[in-house]
Scaffold this motif. Structure first.
Motif, PDB file in Angstrom:
ATOM      1  N   ASP A   2       0.145  -4.144  -0.383  1.00 35.16           N
ATOM      2  CA  ASP A   2       0.223  -2.782  -1.320  1.00 35.16           C
ATOM      3  C   ASP A   2       1.499  -2.107  -1.025  1.00 35.16           C
ATOM      4  OD1 ASP A   2      -0.175  -0.431  -2.823  1.00 35.16           O
ATOM      5  OD2 ASP A   2      -1.962  -0.124  -1.837  1.00 35.16           O
ATOM      6  N   LEU A   3       2.709  -1.906  -1.824  1.00 36.59           N
ATOM      7  CA  LEU A   3       3.752  -1.307  -1.239  1.00 36.59           C
ATOM      8  C   LEU A   3       3.660   0.334  -1.555  1.00 36.59           C
ATOM      9  CD1 LEU A   3       6.443  -3.645  -3.270  1.00 36.59           C
ATOM     10  CD2 LEU A   3       5.671  -3.707  -0.957  1.00 36.59           C
ATOM     11  N   SER A   4       2.466   0.692  -2.186  1.00 33.85           N
ATOM     12  CA  SER A   4       2.500   2.336  -2.030  1.00 33.85           C
ATOM     13  C   SER A   4       1.867   2.722  -0.903  1.00 33.85           C
ATOM     14  CB  SER A   4       1.538   2.458  -3.226  1.00 33.85           C
ATOM     15  OG  SER A   4       0.301   1.979  -3.159  1.00 33.85           O
ATOM     16  N   ASP A   5       1.098   1.924  -0.206  1.00 31.84           N
ATOM     17  CA  ASP A   5       0.492   2.175   0.986  1.00 31.84           C
ATOM     18  C   ASP A   5       1.366   2.263   2.294  1.00 31.84           C
ATOM     19  OD1 ASP A   5      -1.111   2.881   3.290  1.00 31.84           O
ATOM     20  OD2 ASP A   5      -2.551   1.150   2.736  1.00 31.84           O
ATOM     21  N   SER A  47       4.009  -3.130   5.432  1.00 34.61           N
ATOM     22  CA  SER A  47       4.702  -4.101   4.321  1.00 34.61           C
ATOM     23  C   SER A  47       5.734  -5.027   4.811  1.00 34.61           C
ATOM     24  CB  SER A  47       5.027  -3.308   3.066  1.00 34.61           C
ATOM     25  OG  SER A  47       4.070  -2.501   2.565  1.00 34.61           O
ATOM     26  N   ASN A  61       0.796   0.441   5.574  1.00 31.33           N
ATOM     27  CA  ASN A  61       0.290  -0.888   5.154  1.00 31.33           C
ATOM     28  C   ASN A  61       1.003  -1.914   5.998  1.00 31.33           C
ATOM     29  OD1 ASN A  61      -0.914  -3.041   3.696  1.00 31.33           O
ATOM     30  ND2 ASN A  61       0.769  -3.501   2.294  1.00 31.33           N
ATOM     31  N   LYS A 105       2.058  -6.589  -8.711  1.00 36.29           N
ATOM     32  CA  LYS A 105       1.873  -5.837  -7.276  1.00 36.29           C
ATOM     33  C   LYS A 105       0.923  -5.976  -6.426  1.00 36.29           C
ATOM     34  CE  LYS A 105      -2.131  -3.485  -9.622  1.00 36.29           C
ATOM     35  NZ  LYS A 105      -2.836  -2.179 -10.258  1.00 36.29           N
TER      36      LYS A 105
END
Length: 242
Positions: free
Chosen positions: A93-96, A101, A99, A148
């Protein structure tokens, strides 16, 4: 290319797609060597197979890669096919911001791309000595379009795809070494369980398609839903100067 009397190394061969490829090719009269990180899983896989041996090790770790390559080069003089199938994938999850990432992306890129290049380089001298040899890279339908859920996994497989094309161009004039790329869609394996793998195709379908492709010298091997996309994309990409 012949589909029998080969000596074949399969990374990630203890489960899923790799295990089904091992079954298919061993049943056809090939000598098969499977690899995996977990020795217990390897031993369980061997119980399901005939004329198959195993080499335990993690190809994403350089020291293990070198040991595996050394064992293959020293103890398997007839080795003429390597199947780079081992992989890593994470829902990312690139919005977290918490995460990790980049760490997930690093592991995917290392396993799915860098380690393949390094291991293939270590095995090329042996393959180039054989009368007929092949390098088979298992990429993914994800090379054509990311999403996503698996953005960095898709990027790592896209990198593998580009490398495979370059490798094929490099040895285009060598009639004895063939470069294949397999594009599985979603496949029902433990590997894909967390991304809905239960609704995917059986891994044996991938093995069957590869077997047929090898017999035809069909170097591009789309499977299942990948065929529709490949039919659209491949004619266009072939027109790009290379």
């Amino acid at each position: 290319m012949k589909t029998t009397e080969n000596t074949i190394f399969i990374s990630g061969g203890s489960a899923g797609i790799g295990l089904e490829i091992a079954k298919k090719f061993s049943e056809a009269g090939n000598k098969v060597i499977i690899n995996g990180r977990d020795n217990e899983r390897l031993q369980n896989a061997l119980k399901q197979l005939d004329n198959v041996t195993a080499i335990q090790g993690d190809l994403s770790v350089k020291e293990d890669r070198l040991k595996i390559a050394e064992e293959l080069n020293s103890n398997h003089p007839t080795l003429n096919i390597i199947i780079n199938n081992a992989g890593a994938a994470f829902i990312n999850d690139l919005s977290d911001v918490n995460n990790n990432s980049a760490e997930k992306a690093y592991q995917e890129m290392n396993t799915n791309y860098i380690s393949v290049i390094d291991f293939t380089s270590a095995m090329l001298p042996k393959l180039l000595k054989q009368k007929e040899a092949a390098i088979i890279n298992v990429s993914s339908i994800a090379v054509f379009r990311s999403n996503k859920y698996l953005p960095t996994y898709s990027a790592s497989k896209a990198a593998l795809h580009s490398y495979t094309q370059g490798l094929r161009d490099t040895f285009a004039e060598n009639e004895n070494l063939h470069i294949y790329e397999v594009y599985p869609p979603l496949v029902n394996t433990d590997f894909s369980a967390e991304i809905g793998g239960a609704s995917g195709i059986p891994p044996a379908e991938v093995a069957d398609e590869l077997f047929v492709a090898l017999s035809k010298n069909q170097f591009e091997v789309p499977v299942g839903d990948s065929k529709k996309i490949h039919e659209l994309v491949n004619p266009i990409s072939d027109q790009v100067p290379h």
